[in-house]
Design a protein around this motif. Sequence first.
Motif, PDB file in Angstrom:
ATOM      1  N   ASN A  65       0.795   3.314   4.627  1.00 19.77           N
ATOM      2  CA  ASN A  65       1.022   1.870   4.468  1.00 19.77           C
ATOM      3  C   ASN A  65       0.490   1.350   3.142  1.00 19.77           C
ATOM      4  O   ASN A  65       1.062   0.445   2.547  1.00 19.77           O
ATOM      5  N   MET A  66      -0.614   1.939   2.680  1.00 24.38           N
ATOM      6  CA  MET A  66      -1.175   1.505   1.411  1.00 24.38           C
ATOM      7  C   MET A  66      -0.259   1.889   0.256  1.00 24.38           C
ATOM      8  O   MET A  66      -0.028   1.102  -0.663  1.00 24.38           O
ATOM      9  N   MET A 104       2.921  -0.369   0.070  1.00 21.05           N
ATOM     10  CA  MET A 104       2.832  -1.787  -0.268  1.00 21.05           C
ATOM     11  C   MET A 104       3.328  -2.134  -1.662  1.00 21.05           C
ATOM     12  O   MET A 104       4.192  -2.990  -1.788  1.00 21.05           O
ATOM     13  N   ALA A 119      -1.970   9.365   6.230  1.00 21.65           N
ATOM     14  CA  ALA A 119      -2.849   8.345   6.790  1.00 21.65           C
ATOM     15  C   ALA A 119      -2.789   7.030   6.027  1.00 21.65           C
ATOM     16  O   ALA A 119      -2.871   5.962   6.615  1.00 21.65           O
ATOM     17  N   LEU A 120      -2.642   7.100   4.699  1.00 17.23           N
ATOM     18  CA  LEU A 120      -2.640   5.873   3.909  1.00 17.23           C
ATOM     19  C   LEU A 120      -1.225   5.477   3.509  1.00 17.23           C
ATOM     20  O   LEU A 120      -1.016   4.774   2.524  1.00 17.23           O
ATOM     21  N   MET A 125      -0.406  -7.102   7.136  1.00 12.71           N
ATOM     22  CA  MET A 125      -0.013  -6.087   6.143  1.00 12.71           C
ATOM     23  C   MET A 125       1.376  -5.558   6.439  1.00 12.71           C
ATOM     24  O   MET A 125       1.603  -4.385   6.485  1.00 12.71           O
TER      25      MET A 125
END
Lengths: 321, 364
Positions: free
Chosen positions: B348-349, B352, B345-346, B1
């Motif tokens: 990286n999501m 993307m 926390a998210l 990822m």
Amino acid sequence: MDIATLVQVLDSTLRLATPLLFACLAGLISERAGVFDIGLEGKMLVAAFMAAAIAFVSGNVWIGVAAAVAASVAMALLHGVASITFRGNQLISGVAINFLAAGITVVIAQNWFRQGGRTPSLSGDARMRRIDLPFAESVRDVPFLGPVYHGILSGHALLVYVAFLCVPLTWFVLFRTRFGLRLRAVGENPAAVDTAGVSVVRLRYGAVAICGVLCGLAGAYLATGLSAGFVKDMTAGRGFIALAAMIFAKWRPWHAMGAVLLFGLLEAVANRFQNMEILGLAVPVQAMQALPYILTVVILAGFVGKAIPPRAGGSPYVKEH
Amino acid sequence: MSAGRIPNWADVTLVPLFSVALAFALSAVLIWAIGESPWDAVKLMVQGAFGSSYGWGYTLFYATNFIFTGLAVAVAFQARLFNIGGEGQALLGGLGVALVCLYIPWPHWSLALIAASLGAALFGAAWAIIPGYLQARRGSHIVITTIMFNFIAASLLGYILVNVLRVRGSQDPASPRFPAEVALPKLHEMLALVGIPFSRVPPVNISLLLAIFMCFAVWFMLWRTRLGYQIRAFGESEPAAEYAGISPARITIYVMLISGALAGLMAVNSVMGEQQRLVLNAVEGAGFIGIAVALMGRNHPFGVFLAAILFGFLYQGGAELALWMSIPRELIVVIQALVILFTGALDNMVRMPIARLFALRGGR
């Protein structure tokens, strides 16, 4: 302090230690696998709400418990997605889960029941029944055995006994099974586990899910056993006391039981006496409330033995290419 | 990822904006799910927070708190330290303010403001230095110790309010009222000097200027001084910083001192500017909101300022929601949680799809 008071205090110590014990073991398993979890509080809170709400609607406490576990596992998986799959910051994810729980329980409780963010009080089959242990009545008047067995050990809800049975179970799973060995390895050196051909991701998700189940039981007992319904923020820092107990116990199950009993006793004493005198010194109730946290800081600081967390705790695992 | 490269400008604008958009979208779904209209809720919130000088006043008052606590978290994040203890540090800051205001007779508010600011910063810093020291010298995890110190602070303050500062004969665990001389000038008085009419009701006061000044001060400290360079170098890479002769222990302790002082300063606004006495829950979670504010503001003082205004709007708007629609105030806590989740926390999501977009553009 007379015998009757002592029995009462110890009796309520067991009850107060129960949610702490579930949550403490939950955190222990998650952190042993290398996933830090400061969201125990949030998962307990969501579970407490779901347990009370569904038990009230269905009239059956065990349906409530099942709903609580499901909700808590869902929150745990959210933590897993953030910290395992997307390699986010586990501490920040935990903080987010705590706030999510604090907010959403009140919003939904208000929407469903319109009682200012609480559920209606539970009664009858919607609450956990107290169980009398065998022969409790017959040994009632036996000196020593009577007060201990009848007064302290007997007469709690089923989940109290389940919680204490979880201690040897956790110990056995962690230290006597292959799953436990791998789980601890993944918290110390995930690369080695990966090299051995075992999925780090799957193991960590497993640990996080178990953590969710245990937090679910903690919250369910809180709302349907210890109290009779959900009120806003009813966990009141118990998730953090459990976290403190876990550190205090240095991530070991039997010591965890000792720690939660100590912290449960402190709470029971603080509830019973507003101001205590110990050796002629007046101890304010606030000091009793702060003691678990102070003890944890002292342990963390390494003044009384060193608390060393699992080595890979808090860091996401990145596979080498 | 491996999220691809995102240009710097997009990283500081698009990523937080996209995160907030996601948080708002989910909140809208929640509002819809409890049978209310998200559109009406947004209209009510914007109207309530920005539609009048009354609304603006409250928005800016809350924002002042959040600037202080947001800066506190942001400075620590720059050194890659997570200070969750803003809540406890601000509580202790309140104690500092109360002692300065109650026990020293001040002839004028301006002198009292300077002394109270020093008192607040000193007490906040003192509460933060213990976890800082324990992390630096004894290796205890700063996140856990600062959490524990929040609870210890609450107990300590409870004890002091009940047993020491409480008004004789009163059941209320609160300090006596501060003398009238130390009342801070409110924004409407300040704006009246230049002939701008402003609502007299909201508690927004001169601390707002102090907060804005601290934004500049923190920016200057971080990007224009040797200490700031060391803090950022330490945050980028601890081994590299150590190799360059920067002492990790020293930086950790300095950063926690600064962070605690900033969190403590919040009390100038809430305790001295609004309540005019010390009460048990003087901080009301603002220390935790600092985490969301710092994350959204990308740990930059200007970002913190903008994020604090956004959260000020949410708090004031949320109060209006609770008043006029059947949506409890806790909805704001949900939004706050989602902002922390997506920006922290998210991350990286959220990155993307944006990274993919830039890869598509750059790849051709």
